[in-house]
Design a protein around this motif. Structure first.
Motif, PDB file in Angstrom:
ATOM      1  N   ILE A 211       0.835  -1.204   0.000  1.00  0.00           N
ATOM      2  CA  ILE A 211       0.000   0.000   0.000  1.00  0.00           C
ATOM      3  C   ILE A 211       0.868   1.253   0.000  1.00  0.00           C
ATOM      4  CG2 ILE A 211      -1.600   1.336   1.447  1.00  0.00           C
ATOM      5  CD1 ILE A 211      -2.859  -1.383   2.254  1.00  0.00           C
ATOM      6  N   GLY A 212       1.939   1.244   0.784  1.00  0.00           N
ATOM      7  CA  GLY A 212       2.850   2.392   0.807  1.00  0.00           C
ATOM      8  C   GLY A 212       3.499   2.632  -0.541  1.00  0.00           C
TER       9      GLY A 212
ATOM     10  N   ALA B 174       3.762   5.832  -5.531  1.00  0.00           N
ATOM     11  CA  ALA B 174       3.619   5.895  -6.987  1.00  0.00           C
ATOM     12  C   ALA B 174       2.605   6.951  -7.383  1.00  0.00           C
ATOM     13  CB  ALA B 174       3.215   4.527  -7.529  1.00  0.00           C
ATOM     14  N   ASP B 175       1.511   7.064  -6.621  1.00  0.00           N
ATOM     15  CA  ASP B 175       0.510   8.094  -6.895  1.00  0.00           C
ATOM     16  C   ASP B 175       1.083   9.487  -6.658  1.00  0.00           C
ATOM     17  OD1 ASP B 175      -1.469   6.302  -7.622  1.00  0.00           O
ATOM     18  OD2 ASP B 175      -2.445   6.295  -5.650  1.00  0.00           O
TER      19      ASP B 175
ATOM     20  N   ALA C  87      -9.145  -6.502   2.678  1.00  0.00           N
ATOM     21  CA  ALA C  87      -9.770  -5.432   3.450  1.00  0.00           C
ATOM     22  C   ALA C  87      -8.854  -4.211   3.547  1.00  0.00           C
ATOM     23  CB  ALA C  87     -10.127  -5.942   4.850  1.00  0.00           C
ATOM     24  N   ALA C  88      -7.551  -4.446   3.718  1.00  0.00           N
ATOM     25  CA  ALA C  88      -6.600  -3.332   3.811  1.00  0.00           C
ATOM     26  C   ALA C  88      -6.547  -2.553   2.505  1.00  0.00           C
ATOM     27  CB  ALA C  88      -5.213  -3.862   4.171  1.00  0.00           C
ATOM     28  N   MET C  89      -6.535  -3.242   1.371  1.00  0.00           N
ATOM     29  CA  MET C  89      -6.527  -2.569   0.076  1.00  0.00           C
ATOM     30  C   MET C  89      -7.821  -1.804  -0.156  1.00  0.00           C
ATOM     31  SD  MET C  89      -3.731  -2.786  -1.764  1.00  0.00           S
ATOM     32  CE  MET C  89      -4.295  -2.626  -3.485  1.00  0.00           C
ATOM     33  N   GLU C  90      -8.945  -2.400   0.184  1.00  0.00           N
ATOM     34  CA  GLU C  90     -10.227  -1.720   0.001  1.00  0.00           C
ATOM     35  C   GLU C  90     -10.321  -0.473   0.872  1.00  0.00           C
ATOM     36  OE1 GLU C  90     -13.116  -4.726   0.791  1.00  0.00           O
ATOM     37  OE2 GLU C  90     -12.997  -5.594  -1.245  1.00  0.00           O
ATOM     38  N   SER C  91      -9.801  -0.552   2.082  1.00  0.00           N
ATOM     39  CA  SER C  91      -9.823   0.591   2.980  1.00  0.00           C
ATOM     40  C   SER C  91      -8.897   1.705   2.487  1.00  0.00           C
ATOM     41  CB  SER C  91      -9.416   0.148   4.383  1.00  0.00           C
ATOM     42  OG  SER C  91      -9.321   1.259   5.266  1.00  0.00           O
TER      43      SER C  91
END
Length: 249
Positions: free
Chosen positions: A125-126, A131-132, A241-245
């Motif tokens: 996620i980091g 990247a964003d 769940a972590a990615m969706e959050s």
């Protein structure tokens, strides 16, 4: 460093294993024996044994003097790869690449998990957030199959915590071969084959991150341009769940 890669046998060897494989420094007549010269997989500098014949120390490998040659092993990994703003941006292609990445994120995560045992979803996620922030997606010549390698090369992978800690006790880092000093070199040499390396460190006892004293060995990681064609185990419910959050639309 505790191990050096011997291409003749196709694996990393300790000094003692190298001595068993290729013989001691001197032959039966006391002459210097010819033995193959091993090189650092990261910087390609020749290596020599340290303390090979000293019974009171654990023998290790050292770099031959090479003024002007940079090796991240010797510097403690202080010069790591960073995600830098694009030098040649293509916003349209970048939007398409980001959309394709999120459509395939489970495969990206699965491939990373095939390289690193028990990676942390929050590391992934980091990487995406970085990247964003830096606009990595818009970098011309960047292809989707590159992305796991960029993630691996720009992130740290400490040993996992909890009940699975014993299954990967070592700290992992990843690098491209010595031709790529920065990620920008990857775009410049976009039509070139690259090799990829895993650096293994012992978990440091009294500091946050490992350095040269904790370095164990470098190993080749096979570069697969077609990894997206493979299938991988689905992410666990916690990772989903972590990615969706983190990236809820």
């Amino acid at each position: 460093m505790e191990y050096a890669y011997d291409p003749k046998v196709g694996k990393n060897l300790t000094v003692d294993e190298y001595k068993t494989q290729h013989g001691p420094k001197l032959d039966a007549r006391g002459n210097v024996r010819w033995r193959p010269k091993l090189r650092c997989l990261v910087c390609n500098v020749p290596l020599h044994t340290v303390g090979e014949d000293n019974p009171t120390v654990v023998p290790t490998w050292g770099h031959d003097p090479s003024p002007g040659t940079f090796c991240p092993i010797k510097s403690g990994g202080s010069e790591r790869y960073e995600i830098l703003p694009p030098t040649e941006a293509d916003p349209t292609k970048g939007a398409q690449l980001r959309a394709s990445f999120f459509a395939n994120w489970e495969a990206h995560w699965g491939y990373i998990g095939s390289v690193v045992l028990y990676p942390d979803i929050f590391t992934f996620i980091g990487f995406i957030r970085s990247a964003d922030k830096k606009g990595l997606w818009t970098q011309r010549h960047l292809e989707e199959w590159h992305l796991p390698y960029v993630c691996l090369a720009t992130c740290d992978f400490p040993p996992p915590k909890g009940t699975i800690a014993a299954r990967r006790p070592h700290w992992l880092r990843f690098r491209f071969n010595d031709r790529y000093r920065t990620l920008r070199d990857l775009w410049i040499e976009a039509d070139q084959e690259f090799s990829f390396l895993q650096l293994t460190y012992r978990k440091p006892l009294r500091k946050k991150e490992p350095g040269p004293a904790e370095f164990i060995a470098a190993d080749h990681v096979r570069v697969d341009r077609h990894w997206l064609d493979a299938t991988y185990p689905p992410p666990n419910t916690f990772a989903i769940a972590a990615m969706e959050s983190a990236f809820r639309a």
